[in-house]
Design a protein around this motif. Structure first.
Motif, PDB file in Angstrom:
ATOM      1  N   GLU A  36       0.831  -1.208   0.000  1.00 22.39           N
ATOM      2  CA  GLU A  36       0.000   0.000   0.000  1.00 22.39           C
ATOM      3  C   GLU A  36       0.866   1.259   0.000  1.00 22.39           C
ATOM      4  O   GLU A  36       1.813   1.365   0.775  1.00 22.39           O
ATOM      5  CB  GLU A  36      -0.943   0.016   1.207  1.00 22.39           C
ATOM      6  CG  GLU A  36      -2.003  -1.082   1.149  1.00 22.39           C
ATOM      7  CD  GLU A  36      -3.170  -0.797   2.072  1.00 22.39           C
ATOM      8  OE1 GLU A  36      -3.599   0.376   2.155  1.00 22.39           O
ATOM      9  OE2 GLU A  36      -3.654  -1.751   2.707  1.00 22.39           O
ATOM     10  N   ARG A  37       0.525   2.195  -0.874  1.00 21.98           N
ATOM     11  CA  ARG A  37       1.274   3.444  -1.012  1.00 21.98           C
ATOM     12  C   ARG A  37       0.374   4.643  -0.712  1.00 21.98           C
ATOM     13  O   ARG A  37      -0.770   4.703  -1.181  1.00 21.98           O
ATOM     14  CB  ARG A  37       1.820   3.578  -2.436  1.00 21.98           C
ATOM     15  CG  ARG A  37       2.686   2.409  -2.901  1.00 21.98           C
ATOM     16  CD  ARG A  37       4.024   2.394  -2.195  1.00 21.98           C
ATOM     17  NE  ARG A  37       4.871   1.326  -2.698  1.00 21.98           N
ATOM     18  CZ  ARG A  37       5.705   1.456  -3.732  1.00 21.98           C
ATOM     19  NH1 ARG A  37       5.774   2.603  -4.393  1.00 21.98           N
ATOM     20  NH2 ARG A  37       6.465   0.441  -4.109  1.00 21.98           N
ATOM     21  N   MET A  38       0.912   5.597   0.022  1.00 17.90           N
ATOM     22  CA  MET A  38       0.133   6.800   0.319  1.00 17.90           C
ATOM     23  C   MET A  38      -0.009   7.663  -0.922  1.00 17.90           C
ATOM     24  O   MET A  38       0.824   7.618  -1.840  1.00 17.90           O
ATOM     25  CB  MET A  38       0.769   7.596   1.465  1.00 17.90           C
ATOM     26  CG  MET A  38       1.996   8.411   1.104  1.00 17.90           C
ATOM     27  SD  MET A  38       2.484   9.538   2.459  1.00 17.90           S
ATOM     28  CE  MET A  38       1.152  10.747   2.425  1.00 17.90           C
ATOM     29  N   MET A  39      -1.073   8.446  -0.967  1.00 14.01           N
ATOM     30  CA  MET A  39      -1.321   9.374  -2.057  1.00 14.01           C
ATOM     31  C   MET A  39      -1.698  10.738  -1.477  1.00 14.01           C
ATOM     32  O   MET A  39      -1.962  10.875  -0.276  1.00 14.01           O
ATOM     33  CB  MET A  39      -2.413   8.850  -2.984  1.00 14.01           C
ATOM     34  CG  MET A  39      -2.041   7.552  -3.686  1.00 14.01           C
ATOM     35  SD  MET A  39      -3.143   7.124  -5.065  1.00 14.01           S
ATOM     36  CE  MET A  39      -4.624   6.653  -4.178  1.00 14.01           C
ATOM     37  N   LEU A  40      -1.728  11.736  -2.347  1.00 15.84           N
ATOM     38  CA  LEU A  40      -2.075  13.097  -1.946  1.00 15.84           C
ATOM     39  C   LEU A  40      -3.324  13.561  -2.682  1.00 15.84           C
ATOM     40  O   LEU A  40      -3.448  13.341  -3.891  1.00 15.84           O
ATOM     41  CB  LEU A  40      -0.926  14.062  -2.262  1.00 15.84           C
ATOM     42  CG  LEU A  40       0.419  13.800  -1.593  1.00 15.84           C
ATOM     43  CD1 LEU A  40       1.477  14.752  -2.159  1.00 15.84           C
ATOM     44  CD2 LEU A  40       0.313  13.963  -0.078  1.00 15.84           C
ATOM     45  N   ASP A  41      -4.229  14.193  -1.961  1.00 10.59           N
ATOM     46  CA  ASP A  41      -5.357  14.882  -2.593  1.00 10.59           C
ATOM     47  C   ASP A  41      -4.908  16.291  -2.942  1.00 10.59           C
ATOM     48  O   ASP A  41      -4.308  16.977  -2.105  1.00 10.59           O
ATOM     49  CB  ASP A  41      -6.561  14.936  -1.650  1.00 10.59           C
ATOM     50  CG  ASP A  41      -7.194  13.577  -1.434  1.00 10.59           C
ATOM     51  OD1 ASP A  41      -7.138  12.744  -2.355  1.00 10.59           O
ATOM     52  OD2 ASP A  41      -7.744  13.349  -0.334  1.00 10.59           O
ATOM     53  N   VAL A  42      -5.174  16.716  -4.171  1.00 13.86           N
ATOM     54  CA  VAL A  42      -4.705  18.013  -4.653  1.00 13.86           C
ATOM     55  C   VAL A  42      -5.912  18.868  -5.025  1.00 13.86           C
ATOM     56  O   VAL A  42      -6.773  18.442  -5.801  1.00 13.86           O
ATOM     57  CB  VAL A  42      -3.772  17.847  -5.870  1.00 13.86           C
ATOM     58  CG1 VAL A  42      -3.212  19.202  -6.303  1.00 13.86           C
ATOM     59  CG2 VAL A  42      -2.631  16.878  -5.550  1.00 13.86           C
ATOM     60  N   ALA A  43      -5.959  20.073  -4.470  1.00 14.24           N
ATOM     61  CA  ALA A  43      -7.075  20.993  -4.732  1.00 14.24           C
ATOM     62  C   ALA A  43      -6.541  22.373  -5.077  1.00 14.24           C
ATOM     63  O   ALA A  43      -5.472  22.779  -4.603  1.00 14.24           O
ATOM     64  CB  ALA A  43      -7.991  21.076  -3.512  1.00 14.24           C
ATOM     65  N   VAL A  44      -7.262  23.094  -5.914  1.00  8.92           N
ATOM     66  CA  VAL A  44      -6.946  24.477  -6.255  1.00  8.92           C
ATOM     67  C   VAL A  44      -8.107  25.347  -5.806  1.00  8.92           C
ATOM     68  O   VAL A  44      -9.251  25.136  -6.235  1.00  8.92           O
ATOM     69  CB  VAL A  44      -6.704  24.653  -7.771  1.00  8.92           C
ATOM     70  CG1 VAL A  44      -6.497  26.123  -8.103  1.00  8.92           C
ATOM     71  CG2 VAL A  44      -5.499  23.836  -8.217  1.00  8.92           C
ATOM     72  N   ASN A  45      -7.806  26.278  -4.910  1.00  5.29           N
ATOM     73  CA  ASN A  45      -8.842  27.181  -4.370  1.00  5.29           C
ATOM     74  C   ASN A  45     -10.040  26.398  -3.832  1.00  5.29           C
ATOM     75  O   ASN A  45     -11.201  26.786  -4.019  1.00  5.29           O
ATOM     76  CB  ASN A  45      -9.288  28.185  -5.433  1.00  5.29           C
ATOM     77  CG  ASN A  45      -8.152  29.072  -5.906  1.00  5.29           C
ATOM     78  OD1 ASN A  45      -7.212  29.340  -5.164  1.00  5.29           O
ATOM     79  ND2 ASN A  45      -8.226  29.521  -7.152  1.00  5.29           N
ATOM     80  N   GLY A  46      -9.738  25.269  -3.185  1.00 12.58           N
ATOM     81  CA  GLY A  46     -10.774  24.466  -2.551  1.00 12.58           C
ATOM     82  C   GLY A  46     -11.437  23.434  -3.437  1.00 12.58           C
ATOM     83  O   GLY A  46     -12.206  22.602  -2.946  1.00 12.58           O
ATOM     84  N   GLU A  47     -11.142  23.434  -4.750  1.00 12.94           N
ATOM     85  CA  GLU A  47     -11.751  22.476  -5.671  1.00 12.94           C
ATOM     86  C   GLU A  47     -10.752  21.371  -6.009  1.00 12.94           C
ATOM     87  O   GLU A  47      -9.668  21.648  -6.523  1.00 12.94           O
ATOM     88  CB  GLU A  47     -12.192  23.179  -6.953  1.00 12.94           C
ATOM     89  CG  GLU A  47     -12.873  22.256  -7.951  1.00 12.94           C
ATOM     90  CD  GLU A  47     -13.337  22.983  -9.198  1.00 12.94           C
ATOM     91  OE1 GLU A  47     -13.666  22.287 -10.188  1.00 12.94           O
ATOM     92  OE2 GLU A  47     -13.364  24.224  -9.203  1.00 12.94           O
TER      93      GLU A  47
END
Length: 283
Positions: free
Chosen positions: A123-134
């Protein structure tokens, strides 16, 4: 025994069509539903298997290609709790494990279950990516904010857990996972971090300032990057363009609840792969 299998394949590998056909045949022989993204099926002369059915419907996803195809497979899963089997075509990869000649035997082992088939999930960690909250994507490797114009740097303010850290005058900033530490971050002189570790790396690209070091942060910390100067910037997630950023826009990178799950049929020898990639010797 998996009942549903999706194949994601590299289009430009000459041998991909042969191996994709073999995977389809294995599925037919074992009464396993099989489909491919329409573009993959068309390019590999298997249009009858093309479907818009989501990857999340599968019991397993097979990635036929290299690390780039694995990244595409992870993207198609959209965080779904589905294991990935990587079949390697071409050079040695960090993510793929199964060689084409042992492909069907690996599928047989997977069908037996983890205990009897002697496989496990990496299992590998991931990142959630948002721009100006979206939310614009989820990264297995990295999110990058970089200059929009050649010949100019971009001014970026980095915040960690809401607190300003510093302004960077640089070509860009990379926020990466341990898996991504051997990708773009490495070329920017970032540290190599074992993918078994959980951490967030913040690495400047060609910084025009005295402080030019990477930061290795806690896996629970949140990194925000604000376009602080008057120049635009670009954002990309795992190499895929995510849009143009205007001054004042903020990119937020936070640890995702979802993980990428890779099927391993033996001990994962990450350090040996690294050694081979760099041509390192024992002495």
């Amino acid at each position: 025994m998996p009942r549903r299998l999706m194949l994601v394949a590299h289009h430009e590998r000459a041998e991909a069509e042969v191996h994709a056909t073999a995977i389809a045949a294995w599925c037919a022989a074992n009464d396993v539903e099989f489909w491919m993204p329409p573009i993959d099926a068309t390019e590999l002369a298997l249009p009858q298997h093309g479907s818009d059915r989501p990857a999340s419907d599968a019991d397993a996803v097979v990635s036929l290609g290299g690390d780039g195809t694995m990244l595409r497979s992870v993207e198609l899963l959209e965080g779904a709790d589905v294991p990935l089997i990587g079949v390697n075509l071409g050079s040695l990869g960090y993510l793929t494990e199964v060689e084409p000649e042992s492909m069907t035997s690996a599928f047989d082992r997977f069908a037996l279950g983890a205990e009897e088939g002697e496989w496990h999930l990496d299992e590998r960690m991931m990142l959630d990516v948002a721009v100006n909250g979206e939310v614009i994507g989820r990264s297995l490797n990295e999110a990058v904010v970089e200059k929009n114009q050649s010949g100019h740097t971009v001014r970026l303010l980095a915040r960690i857990d809401g607190d300003p850290f510093t302004h960077y005058e640089a070509d860009g900033l990379i926020v990466s996972t341990p898996t991504g530490s051997t990708a773009y971050s490495l070329s920017a002189r970032g540290p190599i971090v074992s993918p078994q570790h959980r951490a967030i790396l913040l690495t400047p690209v060609s910084p025009h300032m005295l402080f030019d070091r990477s930061l290795v942060l806690s896996p629970s910390e949140v990194v925000e990057i604000e376009v602080a100067g008057h120049r635009r910037a670009d954002v990309a997630v795992d190499g895929q363009p995510g849009g143009v950023l205007e001054p004042g826009d903020v990119v937020r990178c936070s640890p995702s609840k979802a993980t990428a799950k890779f099927v391993r049929f033996g001990a994962y020898r990450y350090h040996q792969i690294l050694k081979s990639k760099f041509g390192l010797t024992d002495r």
